[in-house]
Write a protein that holds these residues in place. Structure first.
Motif, short mmCIF file in Angstrom:
data_model
loop_
_atom_site.label_atom_id
_atom_site.label_comp_id
_atom_site.label_asym_id
_atom_site.label_seq_id
_atom_site.Cartn_x
_atom_site.Cartn_y
_atom_site.Cartn_z
N VAL A 1 16.30 -2.29 -34.60
CA VAL A 1 15.65 -2.58 -35.88
C VAL A 1 16.45 -2.02 -37.04
CG1 VAL A 1 13.63 -1.98 -37.27
CG2 VAL A 1 13.33 -2.81 -34.96
N ALA A 2 17.03 -0.84 -36.86
CA ALA A 2 17.84 -0.22 -37.91
C ALA A 2 19.25 -0.77 -37.96
CB ALA A 2 17.89 1.29 -37.70
N ASN A 3 19.59 -1.69 -37.05
CA ASN A 3 20.92 -2.29 -36.97
C ASN A 3 21.98 -1.20 -36.79
OD1 ASN A 3 22.65 -4.42 -36.79
ND2 ASN A 3 22.86 -4.71 -38.99
N ALA A 4 21.66 -0.22 -35.92
CA ALA A 4 22.56 0.91 -35.69
C ALA A 4 23.06 0.95 -34.25
CB ALA A 4 21.84 2.21 -36.03
N GLU A 5 22.91 -0.15 -33.50
CA GLU A 5 23.41 -0.17 -32.14
C GLU A 5 24.94 -0.10 -32.18
OE1 GLU A 5 20.61 -2.58 -29.20
OE2 GLU A 5 21.27 -3.79 -30.91
N GLY A 6 25.51 0.71 -31.33
CA GLY A 6 26.95 0.86 -31.29
C GLY A 6 27.50 1.83 -32.31
N GLN A 7 26.64 2.42 -33.13
CA GLN A 7 27.09 3.37 -34.14
C GLN A 7 26.83 4.81 -33.73
OE1 GLN A 7 25.34 2.37 -37.90
NE2 GLN A 7 26.19 0.31 -37.92
N PHE A 8 25.88 5.03 -32.80
CA PHE A 8 25.51 6.37 -32.39
C PHE A 8 25.54 6.49 -30.88
CE2 PHE A 8 23.25 5.95 -36.45
CZ PHE A 8 23.62 7.12 -37.08
N ASN A 9 25.95 7.67 -30.40
CA ASN A 9 25.72 8.04 -29.01
C ASN A 9 24.38 8.75 -28.97
OD1 ASN A 9 28.17 7.04 -28.12
ND2 ASN A 9 29.23 9.00 -28.35
N VAL A 10 23.55 8.40 -27.98
CA VAL A 10 22.20 8.94 -27.89
C VAL A 10 22.12 9.78 -26.61
CG1 VAL A 10 19.76 8.39 -27.78
CG2 VAL A 10 21.29 6.90 -29.06
N PHE A 11 21.76 11.05 -26.77
CA PHE A 11 21.57 11.95 -25.64
C PHE A 11 20.12 12.41 -25.64
CE2 PHE A 11 26.01 12.33 -26.95
CZ PHE A 11 26.63 11.98 -25.76
N VAL A 12 19.44 12.22 -24.51
CA VAL A 12 18.00 12.47 -24.45
C VAL A 12 17.69 13.40 -23.28
CG1 VAL A 12 15.72 11.42 -24.22
CG2 VAL A 12 17.55 10.16 -25.34
N ASN A 13 16.84 14.40 -23.53
CA ASN A 13 16.21 15.18 -22.48
C ASN A 13 14.73 14.86 -22.55
OD1 ASN A 13 18.55 16.50 -21.65
ND2 ASN A 13 18.30 18.08 -23.22
N VAL A 14 14.17 14.31 -21.47
CA VAL A 14 12.77 13.91 -21.48
C VAL A 14 12.07 14.52 -20.27
CG1 VAL A 14 13.19 11.70 -20.31
CG2 VAL A 14 11.20 11.95 -21.75
N PRO B 1 27.32 10.32 -34.08
CA PRO B 1 28.08 9.10 -34.36
C PRO B 1 29.09 8.83 -33.25
CG PRO B 1 27.90 10.43 -36.33
CD PRO B 1 27.32 11.25 -35.21
N GLY B 2 29.08 7.60 -32.75
CA GLY B 2 29.95 7.26 -31.63
C GLY B 2 29.90 5.78 -31.33
N GLU B 3 30.18 5.45 -30.07
CA GLU B 3 30.33 4.04 -29.68
C GLU B 3 29.08 3.41 -29.11
OE1 GLU B 3 31.50 6.71 -26.32
OE2 GLU B 3 32.16 6.56 -28.39
#
Length: 181
Positions: free
Chosen positions: A105-118, A74-76
């Motif tokens: 689609v989930a209307n969750a933009e700006g609610q979570f910080n996303v960290f990805v290792n790909v 959860p974050g900005e």
């Protein structure tokens, strides 16, 4: 009660052949008439999931030869892919959009910080893997996101991979050039 006294719904007069139909409830003149669209909108607003205030949610996504490990906190709304910003990591607009689709689609933009290792594959495969990983992590955050994400197809793993090369051929299906002379 005789056969002529029995009420029937069909033209034959046979009471055994009448279909059972539920009676409609009487409608009073004072009852408010609600629009079905308004009912659906109010029900959707009441069931709209809210981002949790704490926690770490994992999701793994795969596409072609790419594997993405996604963490939602959860974050900005910051998105980091391999310790770089998403807009600097992906240069093509369709790849930038694919990364954010599950959140939009989930209307969750700006609610979570996303960290990805790909790892592995190319940019298109990596973008698809991240989209699936974010969708799976969102479901772990809140189960109410699942119908929205499943309806768009973001929870379905795309199983298409490159076909293997066969012996006696130049590629998987391409044959060597044939010369008559």
């Amino acid at each position: 009660m005789t056969e002529s006294d029995t009420p029937t719904n069909d033209n034959t007069g046979n009471p055994e052949m009448t279909p059972e139909q539920p009676e409609a409830a009487p409608v009073s003149a004072d009852a408010p008439v609600l629009d079905i669209g308004a009912q659906a909108a109010s029900a959707e607003a009441a069931a709209a999931p809210q981002a949790p205030t704490s926690g770490l949610f994992w999701g793994t996504g795969r596409r072609k030869a790419s594997v993405a490990r996604v963490r939602l906190i959860p974050g900005e709304g910051k998105i980091l892919i391999n310790k770089r910003e998403a807009d600097k990591y992906f240069t093509q607009p369709q790849e930038r959009i694919a990364v954010r689709e599950s959140l939009a689609v989930a209307n969750a933009e700006g609610q979570f910080n996303v960290f990805v290792n790909v790892r592995g594959g190319g940019h298109t495969g990596q973008a698809g893997a991240i989209r699936l990983g974010v969708a799976r992590a969102l479901i772990k955050a809140d189960q109410r996101y699942e119908p929205l994400l499943r309806a768009k197809g973001y929870l379905t793993r795309d199983a298409r991979v490159v076909e293997r090369k066969k012996y006696g051929r130049r590629k998987a299906r391409r044959r060597f050039q044939f010369s008559k002379r």
